[in-house]
Design a protein around this motif. Structure first.
Motif, mmCIF file in Angstrom:
data_model
loop_
_atom_site.group_PDB
_atom_site.id
_atom_site.type_symbol
_atom_site.label_atom_id
_atom_site.label_comp_id
_atom_site.label_asym_id
_atom_site.label_seq_id
_atom_site.Cartn_x
_atom_site.Cartn_y
_atom_site.Cartn_z
ATOM 1 N N LYS A 44 0.818 -1.216 0.000
ATOM 2 C CA LYS A 44 0.000 0.000 0.000
ATOM 3 C C LYS A 44 0.853 1.268 0.000
ATOM 4 O O LYS A 44 0.559 2.248 -0.694
ATOM 5 C CB LYS A 44 -0.908 0.005 1.242
ATOM 6 N N SER A 50 -3.873 -0.613 -5.911
ATOM 7 C CA SER A 50 -5.300 -0.584 -5.598
ATOM 8 C C SER A 50 -5.684 -1.924 -4.969
ATOM 9 O O SER A 50 -4.910 -2.881 -4.991
ATOM 10 C CB SER A 50 -6.112 -0.359 -6.878
ATOM 11 N N ASP A 51 -6.885 -1.998 -4.428
ATOM 12 C CA ASP A 51 -7.342 -3.234 -3.790
ATOM 13 C C ASP A 51 -7.397 -4.394 -4.775
ATOM 14 O O ASP A 51 -7.077 -5.539 -4.431
ATOM 15 C CB ASP A 51 -8.719 -3.026 -3.157
ATOM 16 N N SER A 52 -7.785 -4.120 -5.991
ATOM 17 C CA SER A 52 -7.885 -5.182 -7.003
ATOM 18 C C SER A 52 -6.507 -5.729 -7.360
ATOM 19 O O SER A 52 -6.309 -6.940 -7.477
ATOM 20 C CB SER A 52 -8.580 -4.667 -8.260
ATOM 21 N N LEU A 53 -5.534 -4.830 -7.533
ATOM 22 C CA LEU A 53 -4.178 -5.258 -7.834
ATOM 23 C C LEU A 53 -3.531 -5.942 -6.636
ATOM 24 O O LEU A 53 -2.723 -6.859 -6.794
ATOM 25 C CB LEU A 53 -3.328 -4.064 -8.270
ATOM 26 N N TYR A 54 -3.917 -5.500 -5.439
ATOM 27 C CA TYR A 54 -3.411 -6.149 -4.224
ATOM 28 C C TYR A 54 -3.861 -7.612 -4.201
ATOM 29 O O TYR A 54 -3.091 -8.516 -3.874
ATOM 30 C CB TYR A 54 -3.928 -5.421 -2.985
ATOM 31 N N GLY A 55 -5.112 -7.855 -4.557
ATOM 32 C CA GLY A 55 -5.626 -9.218 -4.616
ATOM 33 C C GLY A 55 -4.887 -10.058 -5.642
ATOM 34 O O GLY A 55 -4.573 -11.229 -5.406
ATOM 35 N N ALA A 56 -4.581 -9.457 -6.796
ATOM 36 C CA ALA A 56 -3.855 -10.171 -7.846
ATOM 37 C C ALA A 56 -2.437 -10.509 -7.393
ATOM 38 O O ALA A 56 -1.917 -11.595 -7.691
ATOM 39 C CB ALA A 56 -3.804 -9.314 -9.114
ATOM 40 N N SER A 59 -2.630 -13.358 -4.928
ATOM 41 C CA SER A 59 -3.023 -14.570 -5.648
ATOM 42 C C SER A 59 -1.848 -15.173 -6.415
ATOM 43 O O SER A 59 -1.764 -16.398 -6.574
ATOM 44 C CB SER A 59 -4.165 -14.264 -6.625
ATOM 45 N N ASN A 105 4.852 -2.869 -10.395
ATOM 46 C CA ASN A 105 3.872 -3.906 -10.065
ATOM 47 C C ASN A 105 4.215 -5.246 -10.690
ATOM 48 O O ASN A 105 4.043 -6.297 -10.064
ATOM 49 C CB ASN A 105 2.481 -3.472 -10.535
#
Length: 206
Positions: A44, A50-56, A59, A105
């Motif tokens: 962060k 972002s939250d979506s990229l954090y999830g990726a 994963s 990223n």
């Protein structure tokens, strides 16, 4: 009874080398766990994902671990336990460090994917080594002592990491801790592949 005495005697003769391998592996691993505690903050704060990229990102580590587990299982009869531990731990710590050194990223995602992949090898190798060298009748006692030691190490490293992150920067501190873990893994490699330890490890590890 004779079998138990024989196994205890074997464990006793192997004890100094076993403890050295155990300490080096667990020290590097506990540094990794301490780094895990700062993962979300780093993502962060430094990567600004972002939250979506954090999830990726998270994963990718899981996907790497699943793939690594499959590959490690398929190579179990071709590679030695020694190789799983030495190279698995080194590459795991290398990609931990690469992750915290990331400025993009893509590099962060790739680093986490490879981190998960090679951690499957190091964990498989260590668990096999542990089961081969700790007699079943001693596993409970040794496991309890081991858990206490690991908790102390993890808490200590986490506190130190947080302290230095406040004094300097999180990224710089994490990279330094990562380099220390790499040095520990390199030391473990030399212990495992040292000619003087080869005979002792040949039956125990390979």
């Amino acid at each position: 009874m004779a079998t138990i005495k024989k196994r205890l005697s074997s464990c006793h003769s192997f004890y100094p080398l076993f403890i050295t391998i155990y300490l080096l592996f667990q020290s590097a691993l506990m540094i990794a766990f301490a780094l895990d505690s700062q993962e979300a903050t780093f993502i962060k704060q430094d990567l600004a994902l972002s939250d979506s990229l954090y999830g990726a990102l998270v994963s990718s580590a899981g996907a790497g671990a699943i793939l690594g587990g499959m590959v490690a299982a398929s190579l179990a009869k071709k590679w030695s336990t020694r190789s799983y531990i030495a190279f698995g731990l080194f590459l795991t710590m290398l990609f931990y460090t690469t992750f915290y050194a990331s400025t993009s990223n893509i590099l962060a995602i790739v680093s986490l994917a490879f981190l998960g992949f090679f951690m499957a090898f190091s964990n498989t190798g260590y668990e096999t080594f542990y089961q081969q060298n700790v007699p079943p009748e001693m596993m409970g006692r040794f496991g309890s002592i081991s858990s206490i030691f690991q908790n102390i190490l993890q808490i200590s490293f986490t506190l130190l990491l947080g302290l230095f992150a406040e004094l300097f920067t999180l990224q710089m501190t994490a990279i330094i801790f990562g380099i220390i873990s790499i040095l520990l893994s390199v030391s473990l490699y030399f212990v495992l592949y040292s000619p003087k330890n080869y005979i002792g490890l040949k039956e125990e590890v390979l």
